[in-house]
Design an enzyme around this catalytic site. Structure first.
Site, PDB file in Angstrom:
ATOM      1  CB  SER A 104       7.245   0.086  -3.940  1.00  0.00           C
ATOM      2  OG  SER A 104       6.273  -0.554  -4.416  1.00  0.00           O
TER       3      SER A 104
ATOM      4  CB  SER B 273       5.830  -3.887  -6.342  1.00  0.00           C
ATOM      5  OG  SER B 273       4.970  -3.223  -6.517  1.00  0.00           O
TER       6      SER B 273
END
Length: 302
Positions: free
Chosen positions: A86, A88
């Site tokens: 991801s 993040s």
């Protein structure tokens, strides 16, 4: 999934090692004696025939045990590869980055129960760490250590404040805003919003972070621990406060709490390969097929 693979590695290593050991102790000598008897009685016992006398199960165990044992030791105690799934941790880590995690950085743990048996060190402020997600320990998460045990952490209006743990009652440091330096805006968009890039200084570690331009999270989205003020956390003993570098797009300690020492997997130290997977909407290739290699990203992690 990662823990299941560790358990499988241990089982295969133990089983293959036991098969080899039992054969060496109880059956290998008998086979050797039979070969010696056959050789003295008839000269037709060739090396090939002797090799065929070795049971396939023992032969397989002898071939896979050294390889599996090496992989087990390497993966459990030295270095383990991980893939970034991801955004993040952007811009530090991107989707498609493959990283190496130093497993011994914070102590040696057994690969099954994950109990520490050798204490080597603790995380430092600014370390990028892989850990078992406290809400679901079967998942591996990666974030940056912001708060150490005893620290007071405040995140308000997109500004991080840290008050380090007091060493003595008469030498307690004041709450300080973490230094930020604006770098650029609009190089990357997420959910149609431009991201602002800053250089953040956490102690001796300087690294880059993203903030979503013009977006301020609702304070009630965060869940402070009991006894603290809104958006303020006091880090307990043997636990750590972690945040993603993509500050407005990260599910981290602001939402689910602290990372305990027992959940730490290791320190992310390097990107060993990075694949680009961006493609046009009409592309016929599956999403998992790389469209390029980002060689410039290979190297250490700040």
């Amino acid at each position: 999934m990662a823990n299941y693979f560790s358990i499988l590695l241990v089982i295969v290593t133990v089983v293959s090692g036991l098969i080899w050991l039992v054969d060496s102790l109880f059956f290998a000598k008998k086979r050797k004696d039979r070969h010696a008897l056959a050789s003295s009685g008839a000269s037709g016992a060739s090396a090939l025939e002797q090799g065929e006398d070795l049971p396939w199960l023992v032969d397989t165990a002898q071939q896979i045990f050294p390889v599996i044992a090496f992989v087990l030791v390497l993966r459990s105690f030295l270095y383990e590869p991980f893939q970034i799934p991801s955004g993040s941790m952007m811009p530090t880590l991107l989707v498609g980055d493959f990283i190496l995690v130093e497993k011994f950085a914070y102590g040696l743990k057994d690969p099954v129960a994950r109990k520490k048996f050798v204490d080597i060190g603790q995380p430092e402020r600014g370390d990028v760490v892989v850990f078992k997600y406290p809400v679901n320990p079967n998942l591996d998460y990666i974030k940056r250590v912001v708060g150490l045990p005893g620290d007071t952490i405040i995140y308000r209006n997109k500004q991080l404040f840290i008050k380090p743990a007091c060493q003595t009652a008469d030498a307690c440091p004041k709450m300080q805003a973490v230094e930020l330096k604006f770098e650029s805006r609009g190089e990357v968009y997420q959910e149609f919003a431009p991201l602002e890039k800053y250089t953040e200084s956490l102690g001796e570690i300087s690294h880059q972070i993203y903030k979503t331009a013009g977006r301020v999270r609702n304070e009630h989205e965060y869940y402070p621990q009991p006894g603290t003020k809104q958006n303020e956390w006091i880090v307990p003993e043997n636990q750590y406060f972690v945040m993603g570098d993509n500050r407005d797009n990260s599910l981290d300690s602001r939402f689910w709490g602290f990372v305990s020492d027992e959940h730490l997997v290791g320190k992310a130290v390097a990107i060993w390969i990075s694949f680009e997977r961006e493609r046009k909407p009409d592309s016929f290739l599956p999403s998992w097929v790389p469209t390029g290699v980002r060689f410039e990203r290979v190297g250490g992690i700040q």
